[in-house]
Design an enzyme around this catalytic site. Structure first.
Site, short mmCIF file in Angstrom:
data_model
loop_
_atom_site.label_atom_id
_atom_site.label_comp_id
_atom_site.label_asym_id
_atom_site.label_seq_id
_atom_site.Cartn_x
_atom_site.Cartn_y
_atom_site.Cartn_z
N TYR A 1 15.38 -4.31 15.49
CA TYR A 1 15.04 -4.63 14.12
C TYR A 1 15.97 -5.42 13.29
O TYR A 1 15.66 -6.29 12.57
CB TYR A 1 14.90 -3.13 13.21
CG TYR A 1 14.81 -3.24 11.98
CD1 TYR A 1 13.58 -3.32 11.39
CD2 TYR A 1 16.15 -2.82 11.09
CE1 TYR A 1 13.48 -3.22 9.93
CE2 TYR A 1 15.77 -2.79 9.77
CZ TYR A 1 14.57 -2.93 9.17
OH TYR A 1 14.45 -2.75 7.61
N LYS B 1 15.95 -9.07 10.53
CA LYS B 1 16.57 -9.01 9.09
C LYS B 1 17.68 -10.06 8.84
O LYS B 1 17.81 -10.77 7.92
CB LYS B 1 17.03 -7.47 8.70
CG LYS B 1 16.00 -6.69 8.81
CD LYS B 1 14.97 -7.07 7.81
CE LYS B 1 13.49 -6.25 8.01
NZ LYS B 1 12.31 -6.76 7.16
N ILE C 1 15.54 4.16 2.98
CA ILE C 1 14.72 4.24 2.02
C ILE C 1 13.69 5.22 2.44
O ILE C 1 13.23 5.32 3.50
CB ILE C 1 13.55 3.08 1.55
CG1 ILE C 1 14.62 1.78 1.48
CG2 ILE C 1 13.14 3.38 0.43
CD1 ILE C 1 13.88 0.54 1.42
N SER D 1 0.91 -1.20 0.07
CA SER D 1 0.02 0.05 0.06
C SER D 1 0.85 1.27 0.04
O SER D 1 0.27 2.36 -0.33
CB SER D 1 -0.73 -0.28 1.37
OG SER D 1 -0.22 0.09 2.40
N SER D 2 2.18 1.23 0.22
CA SER D 2 3.09 2.32 0.19
C SER D 2 4.34 2.04 0.05
O SER D 2 4.83 0.61 0.09
CB SER D 2 2.77 3.29 1.63
OG SER D 2 3.13 2.30 2.75
N GLY D 3 5.29 2.97 0.04
CA GLY D 3 6.70 2.73 -0.05
C GLY D 3 7.19 1.93 -1.06
O GLY D 3 6.69 1.56 -2.13
N ARG E 1 -2.63 -3.84 5.62
CA ARG E 1 -3.66 -3.71 6.69
C ARG E 1 -4.56 -2.38 6.31
O ARG E 1 -5.75 -2.48 6.62
CB ARG E 1 -2.91 -3.87 8.17
CG ARG E 1 -2.63 -5.24 8.39
CD ARG E 1 -1.59 -4.92 9.74
NE ARG E 1 -0.54 -4.39 9.67
CZ ARG E 1 -0.03 -4.11 10.88
NH1 ARG E 1 -0.07 -4.80 12.12
NH2 ARG E 1 1.12 -3.30 11.00
#
Length: 312
Positions: free
Chosen positions: A167, A171, A200, A20-22, A43
């Site tokens: 985070y 990854k 990003i 939905s974005s990015g 979502r």
């Protein structure tokens, strides 16, 4: 890939989480522009509606199937439901390519964490992609689909710094999962790729900067970063070329080549040069980062006092 035919998404059903974005949306738009049928999953229904309009504007031909679905994909059940819904317009056939862009960072100091925030970090940075890969690969195997699974990790799967303790572990785990699946899914002729983008510039990045420690912001202040479109183009190019590890820019290439281990190489000659450069450059760069962290001690202790962590 010097002699093989490049992967073409035209007429293929591509499933994009975090669409939905990015980066997810930028990648979905690029796939639509190249003639793919695209299902985006996220979502937030309002963002999905806007994203679907952007997809429609990017379609290459009127026969493409472009859909948006609102699901949480950080559980196997949620991923199964999302994939089932996306498969319905295709008579139940599962997508041929999974682009797993779901995830987010919430940087802060390690001593501020709780067991709950550690688990939440793994949920967002690892399980949101691992569960979709699990559900999707099962369907590909059951249906005999010789597809693709594309993970989107981070350059922080090669190293980490202050602020990313909730985070980077996820990854690193994604990278380990991709390494395992790149081997195992050859049994079913399913290709696996993993991308390691740098910073990003997305709405998510602006959100994470709100809680990012001051020292992390300082370390990153010289980071030029990339737009979602640049990252999406790099992922698309890497998948087309059949690269397992996908990086964008010479810094990413240097980290990739330096940490490749036994992973398939993109170019033996260039990767050897990048690895040699990294052998000298990366420890020196890390030393400058460590010095910045050490110089931040006094300011950091003041921060801990002001936030109530230290009482004396």
């Amino acid at each position: 890939m010097f002699f093989g035919k490049k992967w073409d998404p035209r007429g293929r059903h591509c499933f994009v989480t975090g669409g939905s974005s990015g980066t997810g949306l930028a990648l979905a738009i690029m796939l639509a522009q190249h003639g793919a049928d695209v299902s985006i999953v996220a979502r937030n229904e309002k963002r999905l509606a806007r994203a679907l309009r952007a997809l429609e504007a990017a379609r290459e031909n009127p026969t493409q199937i472009l859909k948006a679905y609102s699901y949480s994909v950080d559980t196997e059940a949620g991923s199964v439901a999302a994939l089932k819904a996306a498969s319905e317009p295709f008579d139940g056939m599962c997508p041929e390519a999974l682009f797993l862009c779901a995830g987010a960072a919430r940087p802060s100091y390690w001593v501020e964490q709780t067991e709950e925030t550690l688990r939440d970090g793994m949920q967002i940075s690892y399980w949101a992609q691992a569960c979709t890969a699990l559900a999707g690969s099962k369907e590909m195997v059951r249906q005999g689909v010789k597809g693709k699974i594309v993970f989107v990790a981070s350059v922080l799967a090669f190293f980490s710094i202050v602020g990313y303790s909730t985070y980077a572990p996820g990854k690193f785990a994604l990278r380990g999962l991709a390494e395992s699946l790149q081997s195992e899914l050859q049994l079913y002729d399913i290709d696996v790729h993993i991308s390691f983008p740098p910073t990003i510039f997305t709405p998510g990045y602006q959100e994470e900067n709100k809680t990012k420690p001051a020292i992390t912001l300082k370390i990153e202040e010289s980071d030029s970063g990339l737009t979602p479109q640049q990252v999406a183009a790099g992922i698309f190019r890497g998948v087309q070329n059949g690269n397992f590890h996908i990086t964008t820019g010479w810094i990413g290439d240097t980290f990739r080549a330096s940490a490749a281990g036994s992973s398939p190489r993109n170019s033996y000659l260039l990767d050897t040069l990048y690895a040699g450069f990294g052998y000298v450059f990366l420890p020196l760069w890390r030393k400058t980062v460590d010095l910045q962290v050490q110089d931040h001690r006094e300011e950091h202790y003041e921060y801990l006092k002001n936030c109530g962590f230290l009482t004396t």
